[in-house]
Design a protein around this motif. Structure first.
Motif, short mmCIF file in Angstrom:
data_model
loop_
_atom_site.label_atom_id
_atom_site.label_comp_id
_atom_site.label_asym_id
_atom_site.label_seq_id
_atom_site.Cartn_x
_atom_site.Cartn_y
_atom_site.Cartn_z
N THR A 13 -6.28 -5.02 2.47
CA THR A 13 -4.97 -4.78 1.85
C THR A 13 -3.99 -5.89 2.23
OG1 THR A 13 -4.34 -3.41 3.72
CG2 THR A 13 -5.21 -2.26 1.80
N CYS A 14 -3.11 -6.18 1.33
CA CYS A 14 -2.16 -7.29 1.47
C CYS A 14 -1.29 -7.14 2.72
CB CYS A 14 -1.28 -7.34 0.22
SG CYS A 14 0.03 -8.56 0.32
N ARG A 15 -1.14 -8.24 3.47
CA ARG A 15 -0.34 -8.16 4.69
C ARG A 15 1.16 -8.10 4.38
NH1 ARG A 15 -2.76 -12.92 5.72
NH2 ARG A 15 -3.94 -11.79 7.27
N ALA A 16 1.53 -8.40 3.14
CA ALA A 16 2.96 -8.34 2.81
C ALA A 16 3.34 -7.01 2.18
CB ALA A 16 3.31 -9.48 1.86
N CYS A 17 2.46 -6.45 1.28
CA CYS A 17 2.91 -5.28 0.51
C CYS A 17 1.89 -4.13 0.51
CB CYS A 17 3.23 -5.69 -0.92
SG CYS A 17 1.78 -5.92 -1.94
N SER A 18 0.76 -4.30 1.23
CA SER A 18 -0.25 -3.23 1.39
C SER A 18 -1.07 -2.88 0.15
CB SER A 18 0.36 -1.95 1.97
OG SER A 18 1.03 -2.24 3.16
N PHE A 49 -6.43 -12.64 -3.60
CA PHE A 49 -5.10 -12.70 -4.20
C PHE A 49 -4.57 -11.27 -4.31
CE2 PHE A 49 -2.89 -12.21 -8.35
CZ PHE A 49 -1.79 -13.03 -8.12
N CYS A 50 -3.30 -11.07 -3.98
CA CYS A 50 -2.70 -9.76 -4.14
C CYS A 50 -2.03 -9.69 -5.51
CB CYS A 50 -1.66 -9.51 -3.04
SG CYS A 50 -0.70 -8.01 -3.36
N PRO A 51 -2.57 -8.88 -6.43
CA PRO A 51 -1.99 -8.82 -7.79
C PRO A 51 -0.58 -8.23 -7.79
CG PRO A 51 -4.06 -7.58 -7.64
CD PRO A 51 -3.68 -7.95 -6.25
N SER A 52 -0.23 -7.53 -6.74
CA SER A 52 1.07 -6.89 -6.72
C SER A 52 2.20 -7.85 -6.32
CB SER A 52 1.01 -5.68 -5.79
OG SER A 52 2.28 -5.13 -5.66
N CYS A 53 2.03 -8.58 -5.21
CA CYS A 53 3.12 -9.48 -4.78
C CYS A 53 2.75 -10.96 -4.91
CB CYS A 53 3.57 -9.16 -3.36
SG CYS A 53 2.48 -9.78 -2.07
N GLY A 54 1.47 -11.26 -5.15
CA GLY A 54 1.07 -12.65 -5.38
C GLY A 54 0.65 -13.41 -4.14
#
Ligand SMILES: [Zn+2]
Length: 414
Positions: A10-15, A51-56
């Motif tokens: 999971t993304c370290r910025a937005c999960s 790549f995190c599709p939510s925050c990029g």
């Protein structure tokens, strides 16, 4: 015992969930130069990028435990010839912009290494400086040289201790640390804690755009957990009521960005921020498809380089690597370029001479020794210092020697 490598899902910025777009195979750590007797014990770790599709945010899927990576870091800034001048100008600029009272206001640096940048601040009249660096050997070196340095990782807990003991900071600098940190939420909470109301957090990192524009995929290695662009950073700091109020770009280790963060609405937001956001949008940095295209270009670049090297070997030409930087090991391992192709790698740092490159086991020779019996071609691993290298090796070039620049859609021969 903690696992050495963990899977980052999971993304370290937005999960949100991360989607993989690139695998560079399994490689040893890029800075782990090795002695011959340890070849059999060498450890390999997967090197995959998502790549995190939510925050990029672009980030590694495989995260090596930080104490394993950074507790004995061997990279001393002071030995790098370009550092000293860069740091002097940098310190002057930051002091002019943000430090109104240099006798009282504190400048903190995270990942302060041997204290060279903080010494530049001291030389410009900043009386209160404090370094934070997890490598005990390096922190001791800095303390002995008059830069007070705490040997630890930066965290919210440490930030509380710093505020209690030294007061709040007007400036916190973190060069090449944000991309190395796994827990961004702890970092942001720590900043909120340690920064004065109008204080600024300034950090430098390689810019993701360099990967798209120059195909500099060799900046991907285990120490670099995130590949930064401005858009995901703006969204991330918003969660903590912080603004990115300025961004600059400059040449160092390829193209890098310098990002300025403050507590919400404490500094006017420069038009630069919008310019970067627009540029990233135009380049498609927020879309997964762009990364699939990038991955295909990286693979094509590998094939093109392999073909050039195979052709030179067919002609029985001698090839060696110029420089033995960490980034070169990503390239050699991914492209599987070993001692059947490269006779040796050159280096100016004595600490690496006599060792072998991680994974592909290219022997490292001192550059003076290499100059006595140079190859026909040098594969320029330290291509980000291209201009300096061409100047330094003008004799080699005059005698007909060639350099191969290994990154880009097609290798360039000079
Ligand atoms: Zn995200």
């Amino acid at each position: 015992m903690k696992a050495l490598v963990k899977r980052n899902t999971t993304c370290r910025a937005c999960s949100s969930s991360i989607e993989q777009f690139l695998s560079l195979g399994k490689t040893p750590l890029a800075n782990a130069f090795i002695k011959k007797e340890y070849f059999k014990k060498e450890k390999y770790y997967p090197l995959r990028v998502g790549f995190c599709p939510s925050c990029g945010l672009v980030q590694l899927l495989d995260v090596i435990d930080k104490s394993h990576l950074f507790s004995h870091y061997v990279y001393f800034f002071s030995v790098m010839p370009s550092s000293s001048k860069h740091f002097g100008e940098y310190a002057q600029d930051i002091k002019n912009r943000f430090v109104a009272d240099p006798k009282k206001e504190m400048v903190v640096e995270i990942g302060s290494n041997d204290g060279l940048l903080l010494q530049s601040f001291q030389a410009k009249g900043c009386a209160k400086v404090l370094g934070v660096d997890p490598a005990k050997n390096i922190a001791k070196f800095a303390n002995d040289n008059g830069v007070e340095t705490i040997a630890d990782f930066f965290s919210q807990k440490l930030a509380k201790n710093i505020s209690k003991k030294y007061g709040k900071a007007q400036v916190v600098i973190g060069n090449n640390v944000v991309a190395h940190i796994d827990n961004w939420h702890d970092l942001a909470k720590g900043m909120d804690e340690v920064l004065d109301d109008t204080g600024v957090f300034i950090f430098e990192a390689p810019y993701l755009m360099d990967m798209f524009e120059n195909l500099a995929y060799d900046s991907i290695y285990h120490e670099h957990l995130s590949y930064l662009s401005v858009s995901p950073l703006v969204k991330f700091f918003k969660q903590y009521n912080m603004d990115i109020f300025d961004v600059q770009t400059f040449r160092r280790q390829g193209n890098s960005i310098r990002v300025f963060v403050c507590k919400s609405a404490k500094h006017p937001i420069s038009a630069n921020v919008k310019k970067f956001l627009n540029r990233e949008k135009r380049a498609g940095l927020g879309e997964f498809q762009s990364y699939q295209v990038l991955a295909a270009r990286i693979e094509a670049s590998k094939n093109a380089l392999s073909a050039v090297l195979a052709e030179l070997k067919r002609k029985k030409l001698k090839i060696a690597a110029y420089g033995a930087p960490a980034r070169g090991n990503t390239l050699l391992n991914y492209c599987k370029i070993g001692s059947e192709t490269l006779d040796f790698a050159t280096e100016e740092l004595k600490s690496k001479v006599g060792l072998y490159s991680p994974g592909m086991h290219i022997k490292v020779k001192h550059i003076d020794e290499a100059r006595k019996n140079p190859p026909d071609y040098y594969l320029m691993l330290a291509w980000d210092y291209k201009d300096q290298i061409l100047k330094k090796e003008s004799e080699f070039v005059k005698r007909g020697g060639k350099f191969i620049i290994p990154i880009g859609d097609k290798p360039e021969i000079i």
